[in-house]
Design a protein around this motif. Sequence first.
Motif, PDB file in Angstrom:
ATOM      1  N   GLU A   1      18.218  50.318  20.491  1.00 13.13           N
ATOM      2  CA  GLU A   1      17.292  50.663  19.410  1.00 13.13           C
ATOM      3  C   GLU A   1      16.723  52.039  19.696  1.00 13.13           C
TER       4      GLU A   1
ATOM      5  N   CYS B   1      24.640  55.376  17.875  1.00 11.95           N
ATOM      6  CA  CYS B   1      25.215  54.582  16.796  1.00 11.95           C
ATOM      7  C   CYS B   1      26.711  54.853  16.725  1.00 11.95           C
TER       8      CYS B   1
ATOM      9  N   GLY C   1      14.118  45.690   7.304  1.00 13.27           N
ATOM     10  CA  GLY C   1      13.807  46.649   8.355  1.00 13.27           C
ATOM     11  C   GLY C   1      13.617  48.064   7.861  1.00 13.27           C
TER      12      GLY C   1
ATOM     13  N   THR D   1      10.360  52.917   8.287  1.00 15.68           N
ATOM     14  CA  THR D   1      10.705  52.718   9.698  1.00 15.68           C
ATOM     15  C   THR D   1      11.781  53.709  10.139  1.00 15.68           C
TER      16      THR D   1
ATOM     17  N   ASN E   1      14.628  52.847  10.970  1.00 13.40           N
ATOM     18  CA  ASN E   1      15.844  52.370  10.312  1.00 13.40           C
ATOM     19  C   ASN E   1      16.022  53.022   8.944  1.00 13.40           C
TER      20      ASN E   1
ATOM     21  N   ARG F   1      17.483  56.356   9.594  1.00 15.94           N
ATOM     22  CA  ARG F   1      18.879  56.229  10.011  1.00 15.94           C
ATOM     23  C   ARG F   1      19.786  55.908   8.830  1.00 15.94           C
ATOM     24  N   CYS F   2      19.365  54.973   7.984  1.00 19.08           N
ATOM     25  CA  CYS F   2      20.206  54.540   6.862  1.00 19.08           C
ATOM     26  C   CYS F   2      20.399  55.637   5.818  1.00 19.08           C
TER      27      CYS F   2
ATOM     28  N   THR G   1      22.991  49.075   4.410  1.00 20.91           N
ATOM     29  CA  THR G   1      22.009  48.089   4.829  1.00 20.91           C
ATOM     30  C   THR G   1      22.603  46.958   5.642  1.00 20.91           C
TER      31      THR G   1
ATOM     32  N   LEU H   1      21.174  46.419   9.284  1.00 23.35           N
ATOM     33  CA  LEU H   1      19.727  46.406   9.494  1.00 23.35           C
ATOM     34  C   LEU H   1      19.312  45.116  10.185  1.00 23.35           C
TER      35      LEU H   1
END
Length: 200
Positions: free
Chosen positions: A19, A67, A129, A149, A151, A154-155, A188, A191
């Motif tokens: 993480e 990642c 998330g 967040t 996330n 990142r997404c 997604t 997540l």
Amino acid sequence: MKKTNYFAAIEAVLFSCGEPVEIERLAQGLNIEPAAARQQLIAYGESLEKEQRGIRLLFLDDMVQLCACEEYEEQILAVTAIRKNTPLSGAAMETLAVIAYNQPVTKSFIEQVRGVESGQVVNNLVEKGLVEEAGRLMAPGRPITYRTTPNFLRCFGFSSLNDLPPVPGRQETPSEEGEALSQLRLETEELPPPDEPPAE
């Protein structure tokens, strides 16, 4: 510790954590200054790209995370049998946009901007998330505030919230903000669920 050993240590730490890790925290673990740690991280990330490795380094504000490369998504899905989630609805994109551009915000603020009840939509974003609690507002009832967040960054492929696409005229309308976000590719399926259910 030699430079190549720093690379190995960084990779071991980030792989083990799985993480986002704060750069300052990583620097403490490596026993070097945060500025030096950031330099090592940049060099490490460049080495991953140069060697055409299957992983890459993501910078998420003051945090970093390993990642998988997007080009191997098909192989990853084939092996892990990950099922893609249903894409975010228009209501979810609008709500996410209101939070992203105005955070931290309460559910009441979101509903005032959108003009409709948004509690369940916010809860769904928390479950995915993309949104998390940011504390309570010092006002009657102490309502919970929400923010995006790591996330979320990142997404959408952002390094920080400064990368958010500009909204024409900045009228703070959810439809325009949602359209700005929808221009970017959102993934997604990877997540993780939140550690605890959202509290009202």
